[in-house]
Design a protein around this motif. Structure first.
Motif, PDB file in Angstrom:
ATOM      1  N   UNK A   3      56.720  26.892 -51.694  1.00  0.00           N
ATOM      2  CA  UNK A   3      56.338  25.515 -51.387  1.00  0.00           C
ATOM      3  C   UNK A   3      55.658  24.941 -52.635  1.00  0.00           C
ATOM      4  N   UNK A   4      56.282  23.957 -53.287  1.00  0.00           N
ATOM      5  CA  UNK A   4      55.724  23.453 -54.551  1.00  0.00           C
ATOM      6  C   UNK A   4      54.393  22.726 -54.393  1.00  0.00           C
ATOM      7  N   UNK A   5      54.041  22.354 -53.178  1.00  0.00           N
ATOM      8  CA  UNK A   5      52.753  21.704 -52.950  1.00  0.00           C
ATOM      9  C   UNK A   5      51.615  22.721 -52.955  1.00  0.00           C
ATOM     10  N   UNK A   6      51.937  23.982 -52.657  1.00  0.00           N
ATOM     11  CA  UNK A   6      50.918  25.029 -52.589  1.00  0.00           C
ATOM     12  C   UNK A   6      50.965  25.990 -53.784  1.00  0.00           C
ATOM     13  N   UNK A   7      52.146  26.143 -54.366  1.00  0.00           N
ATOM     14  CA  UNK A   7      52.327  27.112 -55.449  1.00  0.00           C
ATOM     15  C   UNK A   7      53.040  26.421 -56.604  1.00  0.00           C
ATOM     16  N   UNK A   8      52.356  26.313 -57.734  1.00  0.00           N
ATOM     17  CA  UNK A   8      52.935  25.640 -58.894  1.00  0.00           C
ATOM     18  C   UNK A   8      53.199  26.587 -60.060  1.00  0.00           C
ATOM     19  N   UNK A   9      52.666  27.804 -59.988  1.00  0.00           N
ATOM     20  CA  UNK A   9      52.869  28.781 -61.059  1.00  0.00           C
ATOM     21  C   UNK A   9      52.905  30.169 -60.450  1.00  0.00           C
ATOM     22  N   UNK A  30      60.154  29.384 -40.419  1.00  0.00           N
ATOM     23  CA  UNK A  30      58.784  29.771 -40.752  1.00  0.00           C
ATOM     24  C   UNK A  30      58.267  28.945 -41.926  1.00  0.00           C
ATOM     25  N   UNK A  31      59.149  28.682 -42.868  1.00  0.00           N
ATOM     26  CA  UNK A  31      58.768  27.855 -44.018  1.00  0.00           C
ATOM     27  C   UNK A  31      58.465  26.431 -43.573  1.00  0.00           C
TER      28      UNK A  31
END
Length: 367
Positions: free
Chosen positions: A141-147, A202-203
């Motif tokens: 999820x790009x809102x929660x994980x960026x790297x 789930x995602x």
């Protein structure tokens, strides 16, 4: 031999726990399908056989089997011997079918192949060829994980405890210095074992922040707004690692070598046709998926998933050994004796006849 920190972890069902794991984490039923190819009038049977029974998963990582079935390429090589097909949704059920004599040859992932071989003390199957490499991604999820560093502290799904992608993720996390208990999935990262069929839901619900999964699940997550943070192929030398092999029942190989060679010729010719006709091959695979499972993949899932999978004649034996070693390091497998798991002599005979280079068994072949 593979370098310990450049090879990616994989798989393996844990024999001590008697886990019934699938290569891709789906269910366990099989479905009969007779295929569409017709036997040519006057065609001769091979090895006196009425039929050769072939098993595979209705999954893009089994593209060789899907396309070879759809285009009749196996049937063409078998002549008057009928190619009969069975579809499986989990590796253990396919291994059970092979052991019971319900199928003769199968397309299967590395985890159940190794598990089946070691559980039988090397007496039930051989790996006789490669089929596919790649097709596994970490989608987040790009809102929660960026790297990559942001993965720490998050909830990441894998298909099942001890399966190929589960151990790959555990090994990747360990190489980053993160501590995770393999059995519970708790630690610096929370590993949430989730069936691939429900991972997209789930995602969407927010119960996971990402997933380390095979295709087409990875592309389904992307279609739901996820982003690919890491392609597992980038972690392997030459971007190659085994995801699907061809196995055969040892007694069938001994008693019907010409039939085995015919199927392998069909596989080699199918892989060559896929490479030459990628668009037609993608359409053929999707049409067979619809015939086998009742549902084709939409373009937004099919197109990126297809691009990330590479069909191959080479079983990439060194990567199989690396995957087993990483499963041992994760504490999910006792050190297996894989000597004799490969018999690549029939495949190399077929490859030489086709003017192609032979493939290597990394010292794990029959003597």
């Amino acid at each position: 031999m593979p370098a310990p920190r450049t090879r990616r972890a994989a798989l393996l069902a844990l024999p001590l726990l008697a886990l019934t794991l699938g290569a891709c984490g789906y269910g366990s039923e099989s479905v009969e399908n007779e295929g569409k190819a017709k036997i040519a009038a006057g065609a001769k049977k091979i090895d006196g056989l009425d039929s050769v029974r072939i098993g595979y998963f209705p999954n893009l990582t089994h593209a060789t089997a899907l396309v070879g079935n759809r285009e009749g390429l196996f049937q063409k090589e078998l002549g008057g011997t009928e190619a009969k097909y069975s579809q499986f949704n989990a590796g253990p059920s396919e291994i059970e079918a092979l052991n019971a004599g319900s199928i003769d040859i199968g397309w299967i992932g590395p985890s159940p192949a190794i598990n089946g071989y070691t559980k039988s003390a090397g007496k039930n199957l051989r790996i006789i060829g490669g089929s596919a490499s790649g097709g596994v991604k970490l989608v987040v999820n790009p809102k929660k994980i960026k790297s990559l560093d942001d993965v720490k502290g998050k909830k990441i799904a894998t298909p099942q405890l001890g399966n190929t992608q589960d151990v790959a993720f555990l090994n990747w996390a360990a190489e980053r210095g993160w501590n995770v208990d393999a059995q519970s999935g708790k630690g610096d990262v929370s590993v949430v074992r989730t069936d691939n069929k429900i991972t997209p839901d789930a995602y969407k619900s927010g119960s996971i922040d990402g997933a380390w999964v095979p295709e087409p699940t990875a592309s389904k997550l992307v279609a739901e707004g996820g982003e690919v943070l890491l392609d597992e192929a980038d972690l392997w030398p030459d971007k190659k690692f085994v995801i699907t092999n061809i196995i055969v029942k040892q007694s069938f190989l001994k008693e019907h070598p010409k039939a085995v060679e015919a199927v392998l010729r069909g596989a080699v010719k199918t892989n060559a046709w896929i490479e030459k006709n990628p668009g037609k091959a993608k359409a053929a695979a999707n049409a067979q998926l619809k015939a086998d499972s009742g549902k084709a993949l939409p373009a937004e899932v099919l197109d990126p998933a297809w691009k990330s999978i590479r069909t191959t004649d080479d079983p990439l034996a060194a990567t199989l050994e690396a995957e087993a070693d990483h499963a041992v390091k994760a504490g999910l497998l006792e050190k297996p004796d894989l000597r004799g798991i490969y018999d690549l002599r029939p495949l190399n005979k077929v490859l030489r006849a086709a003017g192609k280079s032979p493939v290597d068994d990394a010292g794990l072949g029959v003597k």
